[in-house]
Write a protein that holds these residues in place. Structure first.
Motif: not given
Length: 92
Positions: A28-29, A46-47, A54-55, A58-60
């Motif tokens: 993950h980034s 999460y970027e 796992q998408k 993202e943003g969470k």
């Protein structure tokens, strides 16, 4: 294992540098999030997620409950019903 929750937003935090750690659920980034009051790391955001499954992360945000204290200095306690999702710890 901690009882951290996946959150849509967080307040009173600043962000660190982007990292790409291997986590329990894959690569993950992420960026660490810091308390604006004391400067301590209180979780991460999460970027991006490399795995399609796992998408949704993202943003969470993940806030580590044991690092977040209530206004009176005691630990916040959230009931099981209030939890939004699971957590994904950095591998040590």
């Amino acid at each position: 294992m901690t009882s951290d929750s996946l959150m849509h937003d967080s307040v009173n935090v600043t962000f660190g540098e982007k990292e790409e750690p291997m986590m329990m659920t894959g690569m993950h980034s992420v960026v660490d999030i810091f308390c604006v009051g004391c400067g301590s790391v209180v979780g991460w955001k999460y970027e991006a997620a490399n795995e399609r499954t796992q998408k949704y992360k993202e943003g969470k945000f993940i806030l580590e409950r044991f690092k977040v204290l209530g206004p009176d200095g005691s630990n916040y306690s959230v009931s099981q019903e209030a939890q939004v999702g699971g957590s994904d710890a950095h591998d040590a």
